[in-house]
Motif scaffolding. Structure first.
Motif, PDB file in Angstrom:
ATOM      1  N   CYS A  58     -15.094  25.484  -6.433  1.00  0.00           N
ATOM      2  CA  CYS A  58     -16.446  25.423  -6.969  1.00  0.00           C
ATOM      3  C   CYS A  58     -16.364  25.290  -8.482  1.00  0.00           C
ATOM      4  N   ASP A  59     -17.084  24.327  -9.024  1.00  0.00           N
ATOM      5  CA  ASP A  59     -17.044  24.165 -10.477  1.00  0.00           C
ATOM      6  C   ASP A  59     -18.150  24.957 -11.164  1.00  0.00           C
ATOM      7  N   VAL A  60     -18.729  25.879 -10.405  1.00  0.00           N
ATOM      8  CA  VAL A  60     -19.645  26.870 -10.995  1.00  0.00           C
ATOM      9  C   VAL A  60     -18.825  28.174 -11.058  1.00  0.00           C
ATOM     10  N   ASP A 147     -19.979   0.716   4.412  1.00  0.00           N
ATOM     11  CA  ASP A 147     -20.134  -0.209   5.541  1.00  0.00           C
ATOM     12  C   ASP A 147     -19.430  -1.532   5.244  1.00  0.00           C
ATOM     13  N   TYR A 148     -18.234  -1.453   4.699  1.00  0.00           N
ATOM     14  CA  TYR A 148     -17.486  -2.681   4.409  1.00  0.00           C
ATOM     15  C   TYR A 148     -17.108  -3.396   5.710  1.00  0.00           C
ATOM     16  N   PRO A 149     -17.079  -4.731   5.663  1.00  0.00           N
ATOM     17  CA  PRO A 149     -16.635  -5.465   6.855  1.00  0.00           C
ATOM     18  C   PRO A 149     -15.217  -5.017   7.249  1.00  0.00           C
ATOM     19  N   SER A 182     -17.341  14.350  -7.771  1.00  0.00           N
ATOM     20  CA  SER A 182     -16.832  15.725  -7.929  1.00  0.00           C
ATOM     21  C   SER A 182     -15.795  16.069  -6.866  1.00  0.00           C
ATOM     22  N   THR A 183     -16.020  15.592  -5.640  1.00  0.00           N
ATOM     23  CA  THR A 183     -15.077  15.877  -4.562  1.00  0.00           C
ATOM     24  C   THR A 183     -13.745  15.177  -4.817  1.00  0.00           C
ATOM     25  N   ALA A 184     -13.817  13.869  -5.067  1.00  0.00           N
ATOM     26  CA  ALA A 184     -12.589  13.085  -5.277  1.00  0.00           C
ATOM     27  C   ALA A 184     -11.789  13.645  -6.453  1.00  0.00           C
ATOM     28  N   ARG A 204     -15.751   2.653  -8.154  1.00  0.00           N
ATOM     29  CA  ARG A 204     -16.835   1.686  -8.335  1.00  0.00           C
ATOM     30  C   ARG A 204     -17.518   1.923  -9.681  1.00  0.00           C
ATOM     31  N   THR A 205     -17.771   3.193  -9.984  1.00  0.00           N
ATOM     32  CA  THR A 205     -18.425   3.548 -11.250  1.00  0.00           C
ATOM     33  C   THR A 205     -17.676   4.740 -11.857  1.00  0.00           C
ATOM     34  N   PRO A 206     -17.264   4.643 -13.124  1.00  0.00           N
ATOM     35  CA  PRO A 206     -16.587   5.808 -13.711  1.00  0.00           C
ATOM     36  C   PRO A 206     -17.533   6.990 -13.886  1.00  0.00           C
ATOM     37  N   CYS A 293     -26.400  11.256 -16.270  1.00  0.00           N
ATOM     38  CA  CYS A 293     -27.173  10.426 -15.344  1.00  0.00           C
ATOM     39  C   CYS A 293     -26.693  10.697 -13.914  1.00  0.00           C
ATOM     40  N   LYS A 294     -25.373  10.675 -13.727  1.00  0.00           N
ATOM     41  CA  LYS A 294     -24.796  11.149 -12.469  1.00  0.00           C
ATOM     42  C   LYS A 294     -24.404  12.610 -12.688  1.00  0.00           C
ATOM     43  N   ARG A 295     -24.157  13.347 -11.630  1.00  0.00           N
ATOM     44  CA  ARG A 295     -23.724  14.741 -11.801  1.00  0.00           C
ATOM     45  C   ARG A 295     -22.434  14.767 -12.618  1.00  0.00           C
ATOM     46  N   VAL A 296     -22.417  15.551 -13.674  1.00  0.00           N
ATOM     47  CA  VAL A 296     -21.229  15.626 -14.527  1.00  0.00           C
ATOM     48  C   VAL A 296     -20.100  16.291 -13.733  1.00  0.00           C
ATOM     49  N   SER A 456     -27.157   7.100  -8.295  1.00  0.00           N
ATOM     50  CA  SER A 456     -26.526   8.362  -7.889  1.00  0.00           C
ATOM     51  C   SER A 456     -27.315   8.974  -6.744  1.00  0.00           C
ATOM     52  N   TRP A 457     -26.722   9.973  -6.129  1.00  0.00           N
ATOM     53  CA  TRP A 457     -27.397  10.615  -4.996  1.00  0.00           C
ATOM     54  C   TRP A 457     -28.572  11.468  -5.457  1.00  0.00           C
ATOM     55  N   TYR A 458     -28.730  11.626  -6.757  1.00  0.00           N
ATOM     56  CA  TYR A 458     -29.883  12.365  -7.277  1.00  0.00           C
ATOM     57  C   TYR A 458     -31.181  11.575  -7.124  1.00  0.00           C
TER      58      TYR A 458
HETATM   59  P1  NAP Z   1     -20.668  11.636  -4.911  1.00  0.00           P
HETATM   60  O1  NAP Z   1     -20.843  12.382  -6.157  1.00  0.00           O
HETATM   61  O2  NAP Z   1     -21.850  10.991  -4.302  1.00  0.00           O
HETATM   62  O3  NAP Z   1     -19.527  10.549  -5.185  1.00  0.00           O
HETATM   63  C1  NAP Z   1     -19.250   9.548  -4.249  1.00  0.00           C
HETATM   64  C2  NAP Z   1     -18.237   8.612  -4.816  1.00  0.00           C
HETATM   65  O4  NAP Z   1     -17.958   7.634  -3.854  1.00  0.00           O
HETATM   66  C3  NAP Z   1     -18.738   7.878  -6.057  1.00  0.00           C
HETATM   67  O5  NAP Z   1     -17.661   7.627  -6.903  1.00  0.00           O
HETATM   68  C4  NAP Z   1     -19.293   6.598  -5.450  1.00  0.00           C
HETATM   69  O6  NAP Z   1     -19.330   5.507  -6.334  1.00  0.00           O
HETATM   70  C5  NAP Z   1     -18.257   6.346  -4.395  1.00  0.00           C
HETATM   71  N1  NAP Z   1     -18.757   5.502  -3.336  1.00  0.00           N
HETATM   72  C6  NAP Z   1     -19.741   5.779  -2.449  1.00  0.00           C
HETATM   73  N2  NAP Z   1     -19.902   4.765  -1.603  1.00  0.00           N
HETATM   74  C7  NAP Z   1     -19.026   3.803  -1.983  1.00  0.00           C
HETATM   75  C8  NAP Z   1     -18.730   2.511  -1.521  1.00  0.00           C
HETATM   76  N3  NAP Z   1     -19.379   1.980  -0.468  1.00  0.00           N
HETATM   77  N4  NAP Z   1     -17.759   1.807  -2.147  1.00  0.00           N
HETATM   78  C9  NAP Z   1     -17.105   2.330  -3.207  1.00  0.00           C
HETATM   79  N5  NAP Z   1     -17.326   3.544  -3.695  1.00  0.00           N
HETATM   80  C10 NAP Z   1     -18.290   4.280  -3.088  1.00  0.00           C
HETATM   81  O7  NAP Z   1     -20.034  12.551  -3.754  1.00  0.00           O
HETATM   82  P2  NAP Z   1     -19.094  13.820  -3.900  1.00  0.00           P
HETATM   83  O8  NAP Z   1     -18.006  13.599  -4.872  1.00  0.00           O
HETATM   84  O9  NAP Z   1     -18.727  14.214  -2.518  1.00  0.00           O
HETATM   85  O10 NAP Z   1     -20.039  14.897  -4.523  1.00  0.00           O
HETATM   86  C11 NAP Z   1     -21.337  15.087  -3.980  1.00  0.00           C
HETATM   87  C12 NAP Z   1     -21.916  16.340  -4.551  1.00  0.00           C
HETATM   88  O11 NAP Z   1     -21.314  17.458  -3.928  1.00  0.00           O
HETATM   89  C13 NAP Z   1     -21.680  16.546  -6.024  1.00  0.00           C
HETATM   90  O12 NAP Z   1     -22.542  15.810  -6.824  1.00  0.00           O
HETATM   91  C14 NAP Z   1     -21.912  18.025  -6.108  1.00  0.00           C
HETATM   92  O13 NAP Z   1     -23.273  18.329  -6.142  1.00  0.00           O
HETATM   93  C15 NAP Z   1     -21.314  18.528  -4.819  1.00  0.00           C
HETATM   94  N6  NAP Z   1     -19.932  18.986  -5.077  1.00  0.00           N
HETATM   95  C16 NAP Z   1     -19.804  20.117  -5.802  1.00  0.00           C
HETATM   96  C17 NAP Z   1     -18.549  20.572  -6.085  1.00  0.00           C
HETATM   97  C18 NAP Z   1     -18.425  21.815  -6.889  1.00  0.00           C
HETATM   98  O14 NAP Z   1     -17.338  22.095  -7.350  1.00  0.00           O
HETATM   99  N7  NAP Z   1     -19.488  22.588  -7.102  1.00  0.00           N
HETATM  100  C19 NAP Z   1     -17.423  19.903  -5.638  1.00  0.00           C
HETATM  101  C20 NAP Z   1     -17.593  18.762  -4.891  1.00  0.00           C
HETATM  102  C21 NAP Z   1     -18.854  18.305  -4.612  1.00  0.00           C
HETATM  103  P3  NAP Z   1     -20.635   5.185  -7.221  1.00  0.00           P
HETATM  104  O15 NAP Z   1     -20.659   6.234  -8.296  1.00  0.00           O
HETATM  105  O16 NAP Z   1     -20.451   3.819  -7.721  1.00  0.00           O
HETATM  106  O17 NAP Z   1     -21.812   5.316  -6.300  1.00  0.00           O
END
Ligand code: NAP
Length: 493
Positions: A58-60, A147-149, A182-184, A204-206, A293-296, A456-458
């Motif tokens: 958790c990053d909190v 949903d890539y081919p 954040s997960t990756a 896809r996006t830094p 803009c995206k979650r830091v 972003s998912w926001y």
């Molecule tokens: P995310 O922030 O939505 O990141 C998804 C990543 O996958 C982005 O880099 C996105 O690229 C990429 N992506 C999605 N679809 C794609 C596609 N079709 N082709 C290429 N790239 C694709 O998901 P997440 O990292 O699982 O995190 C989600 C949320 O979970 C966070 O924002 C946070 O709220 C929570 N979380 C919290 C913690 C914590 O420590 N508290 C840890 C992990 C997660 P684009 O940016 O280009 O869309």
């Protein structure tokens, strides 16, 4: 229902995640003890049960990611691991006897409001009826898949980060990871550090990343926390305060917010410049959108890891999948044994999938046909005596969702008390109440960093932020403000 019956109404809580557990505890404190908790899986913990990817944490800060009523002097680190958080919730679950009212493996398939009560059906074929219904079903629980081919033609192993396959031995494997959220950022360094792996990251996006140093709490720290609980309280409050300020920098446009935003953006840029030496790689990792803009991403390992010899960053777009791996738009085939989809979640699933029907059989899909929304995030017209915890426009972001869930629960209990005293005939918001809420959100959205032009998912389907678009303090003040005028007070309302 007589006022006597209202004193200890029957309640169903769906979900045993962080929100569900504190709900049971707080409801009992308010004298409501006739509670049944339904959990779809065979264990508790919500997101911390589902997400077991390497490096999950958790990053909190831990003391801020703790119930206000259950401080924990034994946190091992400033940033706790997923496993430790899960253990904390397990301890709370048994300490407060929540097991006595919980039924595991009961996925709710149907909820409907009939004759003034909620009927709830589950995957076990059971039917429950209650006066009040809480969905504590979380926000990010439905994985989003690309949903890539040719996705299905890949012959290696492929899984989503939220469905990690621990039976796969990753050592020595060629691993492709899609996503840098954040997960990756937590998982990738672990994969790179495994014996003999070769890891290719598709970005896809830094992301803007801020480094906050983790800290191990020593035995002396823990003993001090135990002996002087106020130290934990101070630690918690200071952590929450810093998050509150940072949140305002993203949602506000006052002079202080703008200065704060500039400082944070500078810190993130400096982190990138100091951490990544190669100019080409640094450019690829540089976001070209507004900070926040995206979650830091709060992380101290990703930049270091991506520069290791067995790590590769690909910014070329993905064209398709095939049996051996991923083909990018420049025609190159990247061969893999394992592909990890760190592609995030569908943020608008909320209580779904389940059939969810309010008054007169109105489905949640119909109610949300134009927009996913709920009054003060948790209430919907035509869905009386129902609370959607952490619903749309809750103040999610880089903040403690625990604090948020507790405040929403206190607000819900305040309404229940009004209902018990007879001030409210049912707990049902009027359509005008929801419209007023939507207008308030709309008026504030434009000034947030989320609406500054990134994906972003926001953001919902209309490009409107799904989070509370103002400061934490304003949200708390609002949640503490009586709002009976927005509720149905008689049959003619
Ligand atoms: P995310 O922030 O939505 O990141 C998804 C990543 O996958 C982005 O880099 C996105 O690229 C990429 N992506 C999605 N679809 C794609 C596609 N079709 N082709 C290429 N790239 C694709 O998901 P997440 O990292 O699982 O995190 C989600 C949320 O979970 C966070 O924002 C946070 O709220 C929570 N979380 C919290 C913690 C914590 O420590 N508290 C840890 C992990 C997660 P684009 O940016 O280009 O869309």
């Amino acid at each position: 229902m007589t006022s006597q019956d209202r004193q200890n109404p029957s309640v169903i809580v769906i979900g045993t995640g962080m929100t569900g557990l504190q709900l049971v505890i707080k409801l009992r404190d308010a004298g409501i003890t006739n509670i049944t908790v339904l959990e779809k899986r065979d264990g508790l913990g919500g997101t911390w049960r589902e997400n077991t990817y390497p490096g999950v944490a958790c990053d909190v800060p831990s003391h801020a990611y703790t119930y206000s009523f259950e401080p924990n002097p034994d946190w091992s680190n400033y940033f706790p691991s997923g496993e430790e958080i899960h253990n904390y919730f397990t301890k709370v679950f048994y300490k407060y006897g929540i097991d006595a009212c919980t039924r595991f493996d009961e996925a709710v398939t149907h909820c409907s409001y009939q004759s003034g009560r909620w009927t709830v059906k589950t995957s076990q074929g059971n039917t429950y009826v209650s006066d009040l219904l809480f969905c504590a079903t979380g926000i990010l629980h439905e994985p989003a898949f690309p949903d890539y081919p040719g996705l299905d033609t890949f012959e290696g192993t492929m899984f989503h980060t939220a469905r990690w396959d621990h039976s796969v031995d990753l050592k020595g494997k060629r691993i492709g990871v899609i996503g840098v959220g954040s997960t990756a950022a937590q998982a990738i360094p672990e994969l790179i550090d495994l014996d003999g792996t070769d890891v290719t990251v598709f970005q896809r996006t830094p992301q803007w990343m801020v480094k906050v140093k983790d800290r191990v709490f020593s035995a002396t720290d823990k003993a001090r926390f135990r002996k002087h609980p106020y130290r934990m309280k101070i630690f918690r409050e200071l952590s929450l305060l810093s998050f509150r300020l940072n949140t305002s920098a993203i949602t506000g446009d006052g002079i202080v917010d703008r200065i704060q935003h500039r400082i944070l953006a500078w810190i993130a840029r400096r982190n990138l410049e100091k951490s990544v030496w190669d100019a080409d790689l640094r450019e690829k990792l540089t976001p070209h959108y507004k900070f926040g803009c995206k979650r830091v991403v709060i992380n101290e390992t990703f930049y270091k890891a991506i520069q290791k010899p067995n790590a590769h960053l690909i910014t070329e777009g993905i064209e398709r999948f095939e049996a051996g791996g991923i083909v990018t738009k420049n025609g190159a085939l990247h061969g893999f044994d394992v592909i990890v989809l760190a592609t995030g979640f569908n943020p608008a699933a909320y209580m779904r999938p389940m059939e969810f029907l309010g008054k007169g059989g109105l489905s949640i899909e119909q109610a949300w046909e134009k927009k996913v929304r709920a009054y003060r995030s948790i209430l919907l017209p035509q869905f009386p005596n129902f609370f959607l915890m952490l619903g749309p426009n809750s103040p999610i972001g880089n903040y403690s969702v625990i604090e948020m869930a507790e405040k929403q629960t206190d607000y819900a209990i305040g309404l229940i008390k009004k209902w018990q005293s007879g001030d409210l005939p049912t707990i049902e918001v009027k359509p005008e109440g929801l419209e007023g809420w939507s207008a308030l959100l709309k008026a504030n959205m434009g000034k947030t960093a989320w609406a500054s032009g990134c994906q972003s998912w926001y953001l919902d389907g209309d490009g409107d932020p799904l989070s509370w678009p103002d400061s934490w303090n304003k949200w708390v003040a609002m949640m503490e403000t009586p709002d009976s005028h927005n509720f149905v007070l008689s049959k003619s309302d």
